[in-house]
Design an enzyme around this catalytic site. Structure first.
Site, PDB file in Angstrom:
ATOM      1  N   LEU A   1      19.503  -2.478   2.902  1.00 55.05           N
ATOM      2  CA  LEU A   1      20.589  -1.639   2.318  1.00 55.05           C
ATOM      3  C   LEU A   1      20.726   0.030   3.263  1.00 55.05           C
ATOM      4  CD1 LEU A   1      20.608  -3.346  -1.484  1.00 55.05           C
ATOM      5  CD2 LEU A   1      21.858  -3.609   0.526  1.00 55.05           C
ATOM      6  N   ASP A   2      21.803   0.440   2.663  1.00 58.13           N
ATOM      7  CA  ASP A   2      22.234   2.083   2.631  1.00 58.13           C
ATOM      8  C   ASP A   2      22.052   2.801   1.775  1.00 58.13           C
ATOM      9  OD1 ASP A   2      25.313   2.399   3.899  1.00 58.13           O
ATOM     10  OD2 ASP A   2      24.080   1.527   2.323  1.00 58.13           O
ATOM     11  N   SER A   3      22.129   3.999   1.833  1.00 58.14           N
ATOM     12  CA  SER A   3      22.310   4.642  -0.011  1.00 58.14           C
ATOM     13  C   SER A   3      23.618   4.302  -0.438  1.00 58.14           C
ATOM     14  CB  SER A   3      22.164   6.138   0.984  1.00 58.14           C
ATOM     15  OG  SER A   3      23.173   6.344   1.530  1.00 58.14           O
TER      16      SER A   3
END
Lengths: 105, 125
Positions: free
Chosen positions: B80-82
């Site tokens: 996932l990303d931030s």
């Protein structure tokens, strides 16, 4: 044209991409925390769930994820804040909110 | 005013003796009396916290449920990303009816830290 609570903040002027990223996350958290109020105002309890609206907001933010200029990010955040203020102050109507954020996601 | 003060002082005495008398007469121990009105004894158990946190992570649309374990890292293991990280933390806030301050939310990067934070939070529901 009157914004009530959210435009009281000084317009963002991010020095770096990191600061802009922090502001984006702050905006996202503010938006997520006002989702219950939005669902209450527009009676969206049977139409959509809180997590669906949260995902919608996240995908809107993701659409602009490739931008690297921090001033452009600030402008997009300003527009996002304006949209959020309009929605929470009931300046929109139910069919606007449903059409823009529920249908077609 | 002085008369009122005198009268009130007089009235104070019977209440004190009554409380003392009732405490002495009851056979209960002191420790069982003090928690009668407490609302702080409904902490979640660790298994409950782990189960609910994992449910929240598994029901996230971008996550593959089969890869979710109690020590999975959101960005490294689940890809996932931030922003997805922040979204998961908001989902956990909603599930446990908490409000996590921004400073703490930045540090929560994996399931481990999330479970620990919720378990140690006194207001988790």
């Amino acid at each position: 044209m009157s914004f009530k609570l959210r435009s009281v903040k000084v317009p963002a002027n991010s020095a770096s991409l990191e600061e802009a990223r922090a502001r984006v996350f702050d905006f996202f958290r503010t938006a997520c925390r006002s989702i219950p109020q939005i669902m209450d105002i527009y009676n969206l309890q049977d139409v959509v769930t809180v997590s669906q609206l949260r995902s919608t907001i996240a995908s809107e933010i993701h659409k602009n994820s490739s931008i690297t200029n921090s001033k452009v990010i600030d402008l997009l955040l300003f527009k996002g804040m304006e949209e959020l203020s309009n929605i929470t102050e009931h300046a929109k109507q139910r069919h606007h909110v449903i059409g823009q954020y529920v249908v077609g996601q | 005013m002085a008369l009122r003060a005198v009268l009130l002082r007089q009235l104070r005495v019977p209440v004190q003796t009554l409380a003392l008398a009732s405490r002495k007469s009851q056979p209960w121990s002191f420790s069982s009396c003090i928690r009668l009105m407490s609302s702080h004894d409904d902490h979640l158990s660790k298994e409950q916290v782990i189960g609910r946190v994992l449910d929240v992570v598994k029901s996230f649309p971008k996550v593959d449920p089969s890869r979710v374990t109690p020590d999975v890292h959101f960005q490294k293991d689940l890809g996932l990303d931030s922003l997805d990280n922040v979204e998961i933390i908001m989902a956990i806030e909603e599930e446990f009816k908490l409000e996590i301050p921004d400073k703490e939310a930045v540090k929560i990067d994996s399931c481990n830290l999330a479970i620990e934070y919720v378990y140690n939070h006194p207001m988790a529901a």
